[in-house]
Write an enzyme that holds these catalytic residues in place. Structure first.
Site, short mmCIF file in Angstrom:
data_model
loop_
_atom_site.label_atom_id
_atom_site.label_comp_id
_atom_site.label_asym_id
_atom_site.label_seq_id
_atom_site.Cartn_x
_atom_site.Cartn_y
_atom_site.Cartn_z
N LYS A 286 0.84 -1.20 0.00
CA LYS A 286 0.00 0.00 0.00
C LYS A 286 0.87 1.24 0.00
CE LYS A 286 -3.93 -1.83 2.64
NZ LYS A 286 -4.93 -1.71 1.57
N ARG A 360 -10.22 -11.74 1.67
CA ARG A 360 -11.05 -12.81 1.11
C ARG A 360 -10.32 -14.16 1.17
NH1 ARG A 360 -11.27 -9.53 -4.44
NH2 ARG A 360 -10.82 -7.88 -2.92
N1 BES Z 1 -8.16 -3.85 4.26
C1 BES Z 1 -8.30 -3.43 2.91
C2 BES Z 1 -9.61 -2.70 2.67
C3 BES Z 1 -9.81 -1.40 3.38
C4 BES Z 1 -9.59 -0.20 2.72
C5 BES Z 1 -10.26 -1.35 4.67
C6 BES Z 1 -9.81 1.00 3.35
C7 BES Z 1 -10.48 -0.15 5.32
C8 BES Z 1 -10.26 1.02 4.66
C9 BES Z 1 -8.24 -4.63 1.96
O1 BES Z 1 -7.45 -5.67 2.38
C10 BES Z 1 -7.68 -4.14 0.68
O2 BES Z 1 -6.53 -3.80 0.66
N2 BES Z 1 -8.50 -4.12 -0.36
C11 BES Z 1 -8.08 -3.68 -1.64
C12 BES Z 1 -8.37 -4.80 -2.63
C13 BES Z 1 -7.75 -4.62 -3.97
C14 BES Z 1 -6.24 -4.69 -3.89
C15 BES Z 1 -8.25 -5.68 -4.90
C16 BES Z 1 -8.87 -2.44 -2.00
O3 BES Z 1 -10.06 -2.38 -1.68
O4 BES Z 1 -8.29 -1.52 -2.56
MN MN Z 2 -5.41 -5.47 1.79
#
Ligand code: BES
Ligand code: MN
Ligand code: ZN
Length: 505
Positions: A286, A360
């Site tokens: 990230k 997931r």
């Molecule tokens: N934990 C995150 C989702 C999230 C984002 C929670 C903002 C709380 C606040 C999740 O694991 C994630 O990183 N999701 C990605 C998925 C993508 C890489 C397919 C997302 O939603 O950007």
């Molecule tokens: Mn994630």
């Protein structure tokens, strides 16, 4: 955990109120102002405030009025009750506003005057529900997160709240008050446990720590609990959670708690929570801004534990198996890489295209494990996607299901608790987006419809059982306080899941 629960009691008649608190709370609705239906002693002051637009009885409005020396209290907090008929949510919000005003003036003990007619003014018409909503709202509104500053202040928040009715009250009404206070306290306690866990930084809450918390909680209520470590997960073939956890020095844990409230272990609801104690994204790292918020990526697990806390206190006749799939998602030489092929507990394979779509993958094993433990219907809860926040903001929790009538029951429960839940569609075309060229599923089907496809990925592992998915990525952790919720961890869905479990039994 923090011990910041308010003690709540109930009194009627002219009991020795002096000792109960030097701060009074009085809820005044707009109608009461119009009708002049306000306690004699307050009337002249309240009239003046209303004439000068200082207090008009609006929902969420408060006004703190110091009283002259010799009065029966030091100050009175006027709280707007809004418009009649009052909903449970109106009562909850009024009580939360009262709690915040009480904290502003550093009140330690609060006397909450309850109009004898209160339940007649509510939509539900039940003293139990009114008492539940007021208790829950006050405790949740009074919540202060744990802090780690060296200097602590002498004021520790409201310690005691006494609801009181002037005059005599019939037995049935009194019974309703007692039951409502007890259930309101239980719901608030579960929510607060969930908030505290969500707020814990990643270095203070690793998968092992989450497991310890679960064990402690289960033992407190005499519940069966099991924690699987890496080697046990390896033996069972839990390739999903292991793949996510293997980049970290803090190993993953699969945690389960059984709550058996029925004589037979049948009709079991599986509650499956995402317990990523910190989500860096892994090798698909990230960006730095906002990454610290990923301490809340175990919000789903926190809510599942919150529900167990409430069940432990209220002991309803239902069966629940709680499963928490916990890992720390880190990049390292041992981490899973984009393109890796993973085999889950179910035997299904996953093409891992993005290591940041980790929730997931751990939940896939969590779902299968809940089925192995006897679940006959499933609910998973996760801070799963940024996409759900794009769609619904931080206002509503997104829901996905394979059974719309099943979800309708849940949404009904959410109307009672005031927590907002909104369904997302699950047409066959969305399921098709999960296909992979080489595996049974791929974990990153693209930006469009991402909250839906992420949910359906998990739903695959329900194997056709009735299933609800809740994406709390927007609602589990707020940038600023709102209503009964504080900034930070909210404990979202603890109340709604519990309400649903209790009413659907
Ligand atoms: N934990 C995150 C989702 C999230 C984002 C929670 C903002 C709380 C606040 C999740 O694991 C994630 O990183 N999701 C990605 C998925 C993508 C890489 C397919 C997302 O939603 O950007
Ligand atoms: Mn994630
Ligand atoms: Zn995540």
């Amino acid at each position: 955990m923090s011990d910041n629960m308010v003690e709540v009691r109930w009194m009627s008649g002219q009991a020795s109120l002096e000792s109960e608190g030097r701060i009074k709370v009085s809820v005044i609705t707009k109608q009461a102002l119009k009708d002049g239906n306000v306690a004699e002693w307050l009337k002249p002051m309240v009239d003046t405030l209303e004439r000068n637009h200082l207090f008009e009885g609006r929902l969420n409005q408060t006004y703190v009025m110091p009283l002259p020396e010799g009065a029966s209290a030091e100050a009175v907090i006027l709280v707007g009750g809004g418009e009649r008929p009052l909903t449970s949510e109106d009562l909850r919000l009024s009580a939360a506003a009262a709690a915040k005003a009480a904290i502003r003036i550093q009140a330690e003990q609060v006397l909450f005057e309850v109009p004898a007619l209160l339940s007649a003014w509510t939509v539900e018409g039940s003293s139990k529900e009114a008492a539940h909503a007021l208790t829950e709202g006050f405790i949740l509104g009074a919540y202060k997160p744990i802090h780690y500053r060296r200097e602590t202040s002498a004021y520790e928040g409201v310690r005691r709240l006494t609801f009181y009715h002037e005059g005599a009250v019939v037995d049935q009404e009194a019974e309703g008050w007692k039951e409502g206070i007890a259930s309101g306290q239980a719901f608030a306690a579960g929510t607060i446990l969930s908030r505290d866990l969500t707020n814990l930084p990643g270095n203070l809450l690793r998968p092992e720590d989450l497991a310890d918390t679960a064990v402690e909680l289960a033992q407190r209520y005499g519940l069966e609990v099991e924690v699987l470590d890496e080697s046990e997960m390896e033996e069972r073939g839990m390739g999903g959670i292991l793949a996510i956890g293997k980049g970290s020095v803090n190993p993953p844990r699969m945690i389960s708690i059984k709550y058996q409230g029925r004589s037979d272990w049948d009709e079991v609801t599986g509650l499956v929570g995402k317990g990523i104690t910190f989500d860096t994204g892994g090798i698909s790292l990230k960006k730095a801004p906002g990454m610290a918020d990923m301490i809340s990526d175990m919000g789903g697990a926190a809510s599942v534990l919150g529900v167990i806390e409430v069940l432990g206190r209220l002991r309803p006749e239902i069966n629940v198996v709680a499963v928490i799939a916990s890992a720390e998602n880190m990049p390292s030489g041992s981490a899973t890489k984009p393109g890796d092929l993973i085999t889950t507990l179910s035997g299904r394979t996953i093409e891992m295209l993005n290591t940041d779509a980790e929730g997931r993958v751990v939940l896939a094993d969590g779902m299968t494990y809940a089925r192995e433990k006897g679940a006959s219907r499933l609910l998973d809860i996760a801070t799963l996607t940024g996409a759900v926040e794009v769609a619904l903001g931080n206002v509503a929790t997104g829901a996905v299901t394979n059974d719309e009538t099943f979800l309708q029951g849940f949404i009904m429960a959410s109307k009672q608790t005031g927590e907002k839940v909104w369904p997302l569609p699950s047409y066959p075309e969305y399921w098709d987006m999960l296909k992979s060229d080489v595996a049974d599923l791929q974990n990153s089907p693209g930006r469009f419809g991402a909250a839906i496809t992420a949910g359906l990925f998990i739903g695959t592992f329900a194997e056709g059982m009735p299933w609800i998915h809740l994406d709390i990525a927007g609602t589990a952790y707020l940038p600023k306080e709102r209503g009964v919720d504080p900034k930070g961890g909210t404990g979202v869905m603890v109340r709604t899941i519990t309400q649903w479990l209790i009413t659907e039994k």
